[in-house]
Design an enzyme around this catalytic site. Structure first.
Site: not given
Length: 164
Positions: A10, A13, A15-17, A125
């Site tokens: 993402c 690095n 939150c999402r990933s 996000d």
């Protein structure tokens, strides 16, 4: 054939990933599938930082501790180290493709393409929202993780050696 390895990417690095990394690690472990999984960001401003506290909270609610994860930026070596580099949105996908060295061996794609009916979709996000956004992100990355692992299980050679 080289074992499958996945880099989830993402922007920062945090939150999402890292949530996608945790979900894929968990799904693979539950299915008994041995893979390498890591995450990174296309940006470096959070390098060395732990995941966002809200990401840690949603993962912990599902029994996964992210406190030891640390953000890092995608490196040129990643394009040869991983078999698959999966972006969590189209902007990061475009950036990954732009940065790919000529000797890249990784397949570069979008994470949600693994989920039937969700092809081309981004994982939203949640950074600028509240905890509810992180729950939605967890649901998305978990669905992708389950779909990836199901595909890997189907790819496994039969141990019986006969007809299915």
């Amino acid at each position: 054939m080289r074992p499958r390895s996945f880099l989830l990417v993402c922007l920062g690095n945090i939150c999402r990933s890292p949530l996608a990394e945790a979900a894929l690690r968990d799904a693979a472990a539950r299915a008994g599938v041995a893979i390498m999984v890591d995450s990174a960001g296309t940006g470096a401003w959070h390098a060395g930082d732990p995941p966002d506290r809200r990401a840690q909270a949603v993962a912990l609610a599902h029994g996964i501790d992210l406190s030891g994860y640390r953000a890092r930026q995608v490196e040129v070596a990643d394009y040869r180290r991983f078999t698959d580099i999966l972006a969590l949105d189209r902007d990061n996908l475009a950036e990954l493709r732009r940065r790919a060295p000529k000797d890249s061996t990784a397949r570069i794609g979008l994470l949600m393409d693994a989920v039937p009916g969700r092809e081309g979709e981004a994982v939203a996000d949640p950074y600028y929202g509240d905890a509810a956004g992180f729950a939605v992100t967890w649901a998305d990355v978990s669905a992708a993780a389950e779909a990836i692992v199901a595909g890997l299980v189907r790819e496994r050679p039969s141990r019986a050696g006969g007809n299915p």
